[in-house]
Motif scaffolding. Sequence first.
Motif, mmCIF file in Angstrom:
data_model
loop_
_atom_site.group_PDB
_atom_site.id
_atom_site.type_symbol
_atom_site.label_atom_id
_atom_site.label_comp_id
_atom_site.label_asym_id
_atom_site.label_seq_id
_atom_site.Cartn_x
_atom_site.Cartn_y
_atom_site.Cartn_z
ATOM 1 N N HIS A 42 0.806 -1.221 0.000
ATOM 2 C CA HIS A 42 0.000 0.000 0.000
ATOM 3 C C HIS A 42 0.839 1.272 0.000
ATOM 4 C CE1 HIS A 42 -3.874 -2.013 0.368
ATOM 5 N NE2 HIS A 42 -3.262 -2.868 1.163
ATOM 6 N N GLY A 43 2.141 1.136 -0.171
ATOM 7 C CA GLY A 43 3.010 2.299 -0.265
ATOM 8 C C GLY A 43 3.482 2.797 1.094
ATOM 9 N N THR A 44 4.550 3.573 1.046
ATOM 10 C CA THR A 44 5.115 4.139 2.263
ATOM 11 C C THR A 44 4.059 4.934 3.010
ATOM 12 O OG1 THR A 44 7.247 4.291 1.150
ATOM 13 C CG2 THR A 44 6.987 5.572 3.161
ATOM 14 N N ASP A 45 3.921 4.636 4.259
ATOM 15 C CA ASP A 45 2.912 5.281 5.114
ATOM 16 C C ASP A 45 1.487 5.084 4.610
ATOM 17 O OD1 ASP A 45 4.769 6.171 6.986
ATOM 18 O OD2 ASP A 45 5.121 8.032 5.919
ATOM 19 N N GLY A 46 1.275 4.030 3.819
ATOM 20 C CA GLY A 46 -0.073 3.707 3.359
ATOM 21 C C GLY A 46 -0.578 4.560 2.224
ATOM 22 N N LYS A 47 0.315 5.327 1.595
ATOM 23 C CA LYS A 47 -0.066 6.200 0.479
ATOM 24 C C LYS A 47 0.403 5.547 -0.823
ATOM 25 C CE LYS A 47 0.255 10.036 3.586
ATOM 26 N NZ LYS A 47 1.270 10.639 4.393
ATOM 27 N N SER A 48 -0.493 4.841 -1.452
ATOM 28 C CA SER A 48 -0.171 4.062 -2.642
ATOM 29 C C SER A 48 0.066 4.943 -3.861
ATOM 30 C CB SER A 48 -1.310 3.089 -2.937
ATOM 31 O OG SER A 48 -1.046 2.359 -4.100
ATOM 32 N N VAL A 49 1.016 4.528 -4.689
ATOM 33 C CA VAL A 49 1.257 5.219 -5.962
ATOM 34 C C VAL A 49 0.902 4.314 -7.128
ATOM 35 C CG1 VAL A 49 3.041 6.763 -5.078
ATOM 36 C CG2 VAL A 49 3.691 4.519 -5.949
ATOM 37 N N GLY A 50 0.437 3.107 -6.810
ATOM 38 C CA GLY A 50 0.106 2.148 -7.867
ATOM 39 C C GLY A 50 -1.355 1.762 -7.830
ATOM 40 N N ASP A 51 -1.607 0.502 -8.177
ATOM 41 C CA ASP A 51 -2.975 -0.004 -8.257
ATOM 42 C C ASP A 51 -3.602 -0.308 -6.893
ATOM 43 O OD1 ASP A 51 -2.938 0.159 -11.007
ATOM 44 O OD2 ASP A 51 -2.241 -1.900 -11.277
ATOM 45 N N MET A 52 -2.778 -0.506 -5.886
ATOM 46 C CA MET A 52 -3.315 -0.801 -4.552
ATOM 47 C C MET A 52 -3.991 0.457 -3.991
ATOM 48 S SD MET A 52 -2.789 -3.832 -3.700
ATOM 49 C CE MET A 52 -1.940 -5.148 -4.495
ATOM 50 N N PRO A 53 -5.061 0.269 -3.258
ATOM 51 C CA PRO A 53 -5.728 1.449 -2.697
ATOM 52 C C PRO A 53 -4.901 2.107 -1.593
ATOM 53 C CG PRO A 53 -6.793 -0.564 -1.938
ATOM 54 C CD PRO A 53 -5.765 -0.971 -2.938
ATOM 55 N N THR A 54 -4.985 3.428 -1.537
ATOM 56 C CA THR A 54 -4.382 4.170 -0.438
ATOM 57 C C THR A 54 -5.262 3.966 0.785
ATOM 58 O OG1 THR A 54 -3.348 5.827 -1.835
ATOM 59 C CG2 THR A 54 -3.875 6.502 0.410
ATOM 60 N N VAL A 55 -4.646 3.590 1.897
ATOM 61 C CA VAL A 55 -5.420 3.378 3.125
ATOM 62 C C VAL A 55 -5.134 4.443 4.172
ATOM 63 C CG1 VAL A 55 -5.807 0.920 2.809
ATOM 64 C CG2 VAL A 55 -3.714 1.676 3.901
ATOM 65 N N ALA A 56 -4.056 5.167 4.001
ATOM 66 C CA ALA A 56 -3.721 6.225 4.946
ATOM 67 C C ALA A 56 -4.811 7.287 4.959
ATOM 68 C CB ALA A 56 -2.381 6.854 4.570
ATOM 69 N N GLY A 57 -5.142 7.738 6.140
ATOM 70 C CA GLY A 57 -6.112 8.810 6.266
ATOM 71 C C GLY A 57 -7.566 8.374 6.317
ATOM 72 N N LYS A 58 -7.844 7.128 6.026
ATOM 73 C CA LYS A 58 -9.218 6.629 6.174
ATOM 74 C C LYS A 58 -9.514 6.531 7.676
ATOM 75 C CE LYS A 58 -9.552 5.225 1.736
ATOM 76 N NZ LYS A 58 -10.010 6.113 0.760
ATOM 77 N N SER A 59 -10.766 6.476 8.045
ATOM 78 C CA SER A 59 -11.110 6.410 9.472
ATOM 79 C C SER A 59 -10.706 5.063 10.068
ATOM 80 C CB SER A 59 -12.602 6.634 9.691
ATOM 81 O OG SER A 59 -13.338 5.478 9.357
ATOM 82 N N LYS A 60 -10.411 5.077 11.345
ATOM 83 C CA LYS A 60 -10.029 3.849 12.046
ATOM 84 C C LYS A 60 -11.121 2.790 11.904
ATOM 85 C CE LYS A 60 -9.262 1.871 16.551
ATOM 86 N NZ LYS A 60 -9.421 2.005 17.963
#
Length: 102
Positions: A42-60
Motif C-alpha cells: 500500500h506504499g510508504t505510510d499507506g499512500k499508494s502510488v500504484g494499483d493498490m488502494p491508499t489506506v492512509a487517512g481513512k477512518s479507524k
Amino acid sequence: MKKRKKTFLFGLAILGIAFAFNPAQAQMATGEVLVNTSYSCHGTDGKSVGDMPTVAGKSKNFISKKLKDFKSGKKSSTVMMRITKGFSDSELDAIAAIMAKK
C-alpha cells in the motif's frame, strides 16, 4: 511429620499443574510495528502510488472493518485474506488506528 510432607507435596503438585496450564503469552507488538506489513503493498505510510488502494487517512473504523471483513472471508481477496488471518482482532484495530493517523 508425614502429614506435613504429604501436604507440602500435594501443594507443590497443584502449583505445578497451575503453571502448566497457564502458558506465558507474548506481549502484542505495537501498532507502529504491525502496520509495517502494509507498506510493501500500500506504499510508504499507506499512500499508494500504484494499483493498490491508499489506506492512509481513512477512518479507524473503516479500516478496521475492512481488515476484519477480509479475515472473516466476508470480503474476498487472495492476499489480504491470508495476511489478516495472521492477526488478532485487537492487532487489526491497532493497525487501523495507526494507519488512520497517516
